[in-house]
Design an enzyme around this catalytic site. Structure first.
Site, PDB file in Angstrom:
ATOM      1  N   GLY A 178      36.562  31.849  48.185  1.00  0.00           N
ATOM      2  CA  GLY A 178      35.976  33.143  47.815  1.00  0.00           C
ATOM      3  C   GLY A 178      34.832  32.962  46.831  1.00  0.00           C
ATOM      4  O   GLY A 178      34.618  33.785  45.936  1.00  0.00           O
TER       5      GLY A 178
ATOM      6  N   GLY B  39      31.673  35.715  45.898  1.00  0.00           N
ATOM      7  CA  GLY B  39      31.879  37.021  45.284  1.00  0.00           C
ATOM      8  C   GLY B  39      31.294  37.122  43.883  1.00  0.00           C
ATOM      9  O   GLY B  39      30.576  36.228  43.424  1.00  0.00           O
TER      10      GLY B  39
ATOM     11  N   ASP C 271      33.831  30.207  51.463  1.00  0.00           N
ATOM     12  CA  ASP C 271      34.020  31.656  51.622  1.00  0.00           C
ATOM     13  C   ASP C 271      34.047  31.926  53.127  1.00  0.00           C
ATOM     14  O   ASP C 271      33.731  31.023  53.919  1.00  0.00           O
ATOM     15  CB  ASP C 271      32.845  32.416  50.941  1.00  0.00           C
ATOM     16  CG  ASP C 271      33.204  33.865  50.578  1.00  0.00           C
ATOM     17  OD1 ASP C 271      33.449  34.671  51.494  1.00  0.00           O
ATOM     18  OD2 ASP C 271      33.238  34.179  49.379  1.00  0.00           O
ATOM     19  N   ILE C 272      34.369  33.170  53.524  1.00  0.00           N
ATOM     20  CA  ILE C 272      34.290  33.494  54.958  1.00  0.00           C
ATOM     21  C   ILE C 272      32.870  33.885  55.359  1.00  0.00           C
ATOM     22  O   ILE C 272      32.599  34.151  56.525  1.00  0.00           O
ATOM     23  CB  ILE C 272      35.251  34.637  55.379  1.00  0.00           C
ATOM     24  CG1 ILE C 272      35.211  35.759  54.343  1.00  0.00           C
ATOM     25  CG2 ILE C 272      36.660  34.127  55.612  1.00  0.00           C
ATOM     26  CD1 ILE C 272      35.843  37.040  54.826  1.00  0.00           C
ATOM     27  N   ARG C 273      31.991  33.970  54.377  1.00  0.00           N
ATOM     28  CA  ARG C 273      30.596  34.334  54.663  1.00  0.00           C
ATOM     29  C   ARG C 273      29.695  33.507  53.750  1.00  0.00           C
ATOM     30  O   ARG C 273      30.169  32.946  52.754  1.00  0.00           O
ATOM     31  CB  ARG C 273      30.376  35.824  54.376  1.00  0.00           C
ATOM     32  CG  ARG C 273      30.650  36.136  52.909  1.00  0.00           C
ATOM     33  CD  ARG C 273      30.436  37.586  52.552  1.00  0.00           C
ATOM     34  NE  ARG C 273      30.853  37.843  51.172  1.00  0.00           N
ATOM     35  CZ  ARG C 273      30.034  38.015  50.134  1.00  0.00           C
ATOM     36  NH1 ARG C 273      28.730  37.976  50.302  1.00  0.00           N
ATOM     37  NH2 ARG C 273      30.504  38.253  48.932  1.00  0.00           N
TER      38      ARG C 273
ATOM     39  N   TYR D 177      46.668  46.964  45.269  1.00  0.00           N
ATOM     40  CA  TYR D 177      46.077  45.811  44.582  1.00  0.00           C
ATOM     41  C   TYR D 177      46.958  45.374  43.405  1.00  0.00           C
ATOM     42  O   TYR D 177      47.279  44.190  43.256  1.00  0.00           O
ATOM     43  CB  TYR D 177      44.694  46.231  44.100  1.00  0.00           C
ATOM     44  CG  TYR D 177      43.923  45.235  43.284  1.00  0.00           C
ATOM     45  CD1 TYR D 177      43.391  44.089  43.861  1.00  0.00           C
ATOM     46  CD2 TYR D 177      43.666  45.471  41.933  1.00  0.00           C
ATOM     47  CE1 TYR D 177      42.635  43.207  43.104  1.00  0.00           C
ATOM     48  CE2 TYR D 177      42.913  44.598  41.180  1.00  0.00           C
ATOM     49  CZ  TYR D 177      42.397  43.458  41.755  1.00  0.00           C
ATOM     50  OH  TYR D 177      41.644  42.587  41.020  1.00  0.00           O
TER      51      TYR D 177
ATOM     52  N   LYS E 221      49.021  41.911  42.704  1.00  0.00           N
ATOM     53  CA  LYS E 221      48.821  41.065  41.523  1.00  0.00           C
ATOM     54  C   LYS E 221      50.151  40.825  40.801  1.00  0.00           C
ATOM     55  O   LYS E 221      50.420  39.726  40.316  1.00  0.00           O
ATOM     56  CB  LYS E 221      47.809  41.700  40.558  1.00  0.00           C
ATOM     57  CG  LYS E 221      46.367  41.708  41.076  1.00  0.00           C
ATOM     58  CD  LYS E 221      45.824  40.319  41.330  1.00  0.00           C
ATOM     59  CE  LYS E 221      44.363  40.317  41.739  1.00  0.00           C
ATOM     60  NZ  LYS E 221      43.893  38.999  42.198  1.00  0.00           N
TER      61      LYS E 221
HETATM   62  P1  NAD Z   1      34.609  39.860  45.199  1.00  0.00           P
HETATM   63  O1  NAD Z   1      35.091  40.905  46.138  1.00  0.00           O
HETATM   64  O2  NAD Z   1      33.279  40.015  44.570  1.00  0.00           O
HETATM   65  O3  NAD Z   1      34.640  38.444  45.941  1.00  0.00           O
HETATM   66  C1  NAD Z   1      35.693  38.045  46.772  1.00  0.00           C
HETATM   67  C2  NAD Z   1      35.143  37.025  47.758  1.00  0.00           C
HETATM   68  O4  NAD Z   1      36.207  36.644  48.631  1.00  0.00           O
HETATM   69  C3  NAD Z   1      34.024  37.569  48.648  1.00  0.00           C
HETATM   70  O5  NAD Z   1      32.890  36.730  48.597  1.00  0.00           O
HETATM   71  C4  NAD Z   1      34.634  37.592  50.053  1.00  0.00           C
HETATM   72  O6  NAD Z   1      33.705  37.299  51.085  1.00  0.00           O
HETATM   73  C5  NAD Z   1      35.672  36.503  49.928  1.00  0.00           C
HETATM   74  N1  NAD Z   1      36.744  36.618  50.912  1.00  0.00           N
HETATM   75  C6  NAD Z   1      37.302  37.736  51.431  1.00  0.00           C
HETATM   76  N2  NAD Z   1      38.242  37.404  52.338  1.00  0.00           N
HETATM   77  C7  NAD Z   1      38.280  36.052  52.374  1.00  0.00           C
HETATM   78  C8  NAD Z   1      39.056  35.099  53.108  1.00  0.00           C
HETATM   79  N3  NAD Z   1      39.984  35.485  53.998  1.00  0.00           N
HETATM   80  N4  NAD Z   1      38.826  33.797  52.888  1.00  0.00           N
HETATM   81  C9  NAD Z   1      37.883  33.379  52.001  1.00  0.00           C
HETATM   82  N5  NAD Z   1      37.123  34.235  51.288  1.00  0.00           N
HETATM   83  C10 NAD Z   1      37.325  35.539  51.475  1.00  0.00           C
HETATM   84  O7  NAD Z   1      35.739  39.661  44.088  1.00  0.00           O
HETATM   85  P2  NAD Z   1      35.567  39.137  42.580  1.00  0.00           P
HETATM   86  O8  NAD Z   1      35.216  40.300  41.741  1.00  0.00           O
HETATM   87  O9  NAD Z   1      34.736  37.927  42.549  1.00  0.00           O
HETATM   88  O10 NAD Z   1      37.092  38.786  42.247  1.00  0.00           O
HETATM   89  C11 NAD Z   1      37.625  37.488  42.340  1.00  0.00           C
HETATM   90  C12 NAD Z   1      39.073  37.530  41.874  1.00  0.00           C
HETATM   91  O11 NAD Z   1      39.143  38.050  40.548  1.00  0.00           O
HETATM   92  C13 NAD Z   1      39.987  38.425  42.717  1.00  0.00           C
HETATM   93  O12 NAD Z   1      41.275  37.858  42.774  1.00  0.00           O
HETATM   94  C14 NAD Z   1      40.043  39.696  41.915  1.00  0.00           C
HETATM   95  O13 NAD Z   1      41.225  40.405  42.170  1.00  0.00           O
HETATM   96  C15 NAD Z   1      40.013  39.169  40.501  1.00  0.00           C
HETATM   97  N6  NAD Z   1      39.537  40.175  39.529  1.00  0.00           N
HETATM   98  C16 NAD Z   1      38.248  40.616  39.524  1.00  0.00           C
HETATM   99  C17 NAD Z   1      37.826  41.564  38.595  1.00  0.00           C
HETATM  100  C18 NAD Z   1      36.403  42.063  38.545  1.00  0.00           C
HETATM  101  O14 NAD Z   1      36.091  42.950  37.740  1.00  0.00           O
HETATM  102  N7  NAD Z   1      35.507  41.526  39.331  1.00  0.00           N
HETATM  103  C19 NAD Z   1      38.744  42.071  37.659  1.00  0.00           C
HETATM  104  C20 NAD Z   1      40.063  41.622  37.712  1.00  0.00           C
HETATM  105  C21 NAD Z   1      40.449  40.654  38.630  1.00  0.00           C
END
Ligand code: NAD
Length: 314
Positions: free
Chosen positions: A9, A12, A35-37, A143, A147
């Site tokens: 991932g 992201g 990542d998947i993209r 969600y 968690k």
């Molecule tokens: P995001 O949505 O920006 O990024 C997630 C990434 O995962 C994306 O690039 C997506 O393409 C990729 N993805 C989706 N399905 C996938 C798969 N099957 N295989 C591989 N990749 C895949 O999320 P983020 O904000 O970067 O969050 C990352 C982690 O941190 C998550 O676990 C999220 O719950 C946690 N988190 C984030 C925040 C925040 O404010 N951003 C706050 C608390 C917790």
């Protein structure tokens, strides 16, 4: 010397900056992004990248074997607001990806895991102010439930199989490099973009919705610092509370107005208000302070300054 790291991932909001920071620290070839993209050009061009589905155990194992991966950072997940729209897809992604990396470590194919939890792990019955590490947790979102279950499984794999898994409960994260991915605190990033582009913003949360928030640089520093800490210092194997600042839309608006006096915000709360109302307003992170010397560097005004300066430049 740092052994190879795999980030799932990586494209992201957090993964992009985490990958870049780990690459500058340990060397580009040591950090395999996946990542998947495909992601941003800077990320794609900065080192090795694999298209990889975090729900596919065999595919992850193949990459782990190929690059002789030692540590995995699991950043793939479906975030809070999107997960309410696709509950089963969110559950499957968030849980299966975690089981895949936990089982790889149980099978001794990797030796360390980072997996993020969230303030969403708390629920409407949790005390809201200065929320303690161990409190009542009855998350009311898909969600948050994923968690909470994830935290329990991490601790279980540590106790039962000795899996070295480390985690923090990230607050809402603010960053300028990558746009956020469908969370309830996305407003706190969008508001800076719109302040510069349009001079006004329609906010999907009510003005006094105070939530724990953090600037991305602090979040990345916390993540790497936890991963580098000696295992014997870590007393929490579910997930550490992680605090920095707490504010609501009205506070961020005022902070932006000190740079852009004419900036206007209209409040039109939507379904995300209910999610935000179930979360704490501030966090007690004394365990992280004691166990691995956690200390944030950015407050709201320094965040605003960084955000506006960098968005203007890029
Ligand atoms: P995001 O949505 O920006 O990024 C997630 C990434 O995962 C994306 O690039 C997506 O393409 C990729 N993805 C989706 N399905 C996938 C798969 N099957 N295989 C591989 N990749 C895949 O999320 P983020 O904000 O970067 O969050 C990352 C982690 O941190 C998550 O676990 C999220 O719950 C946690 N988190 C984030 C925040 C925040 O404010 N951003 C706050 C608390 C917790």
């Amino acid at each position: 010397m740092q052994k190879p790291i795999l980030i799932l991932g990586a494209c992201g909001q957090i993964g992009t900056e985490l990958t870049m920071e780990l690459r500058s620290k340990y060397g580009a070839e040591t950090v395999i992004a996946s990542d998947i993209r495909e992601g941003a050009g800077t990320l794609m061009q900065s080192g090795p990248f694999e298209i990889l589905d975090a729900t596919n155990y065999q595919a992850i194992e193949d990459v782990v074997m190929h690059y002789e991966i030692d540590e995995v950072y699991l950043m793939a997940a479906m975030l809070s607001a999107t997960a309410e729209k696709f509950p089963m897809r969110a559950w499957n992604l968030n849980m299966n990806s975690l089981f895949n990396v936990l089982n790889l470590a149980k099978e001794k194919k990797i030796s360390k895991i980072f997996w993020p939890s969230s303030i969403a792990v708390f629920g409407p019955n949790t005390p809201k102010d200065n929320t303690a590490q161990n409190v009542i947790m009855e998350p009311s979102t898909v969600y948050g439930i994923s968690k909470q279950a994830g935290e329990r499984w991490c601790e279980y794999y540590f106790n039962k199989f000795g899996v070295d898994v480390r985690s923090v409960r990230y607050p809402g994260l603010i960053s300028w490099k990558t746009k956020p991915g469908g969370g309830t605190t996305d407003y706190a990033v969008e508001i800076y973009h719109e302040a510069l582009e349009k001079g006004e913003y329609t906010c999907f949360l009510a003005k006094d919705t105070k939530l724990p928030m953090m600037y991305m640089d602090d979040a990345i520093r916390a993540t790497i610092s936890l991963m580098e800490s000696p295992a014997e210092n870590l007393n929490i194997r579910s997930s550490y509370n992680l605090g920095s600042m707490s504010f609501g839309p009205e506070d961020i608006t005022k902070s932006i107005q000190s740079h852009i006096p004419d900036f206007k915000v209209i409040y039109e709360p939507d379904f995300r208000q209910q999610i935000a109302d179930s979360w704490p307003s501030s966090i007690d992170d004394s365990a992280a302070q004691n166990d691995w010397n956690w200390k944030p560097r950015f407050d709201l005004d320094s965040t605003t300054k960084e955000m506006l300066e960098n968005l203007r430049k890029h």
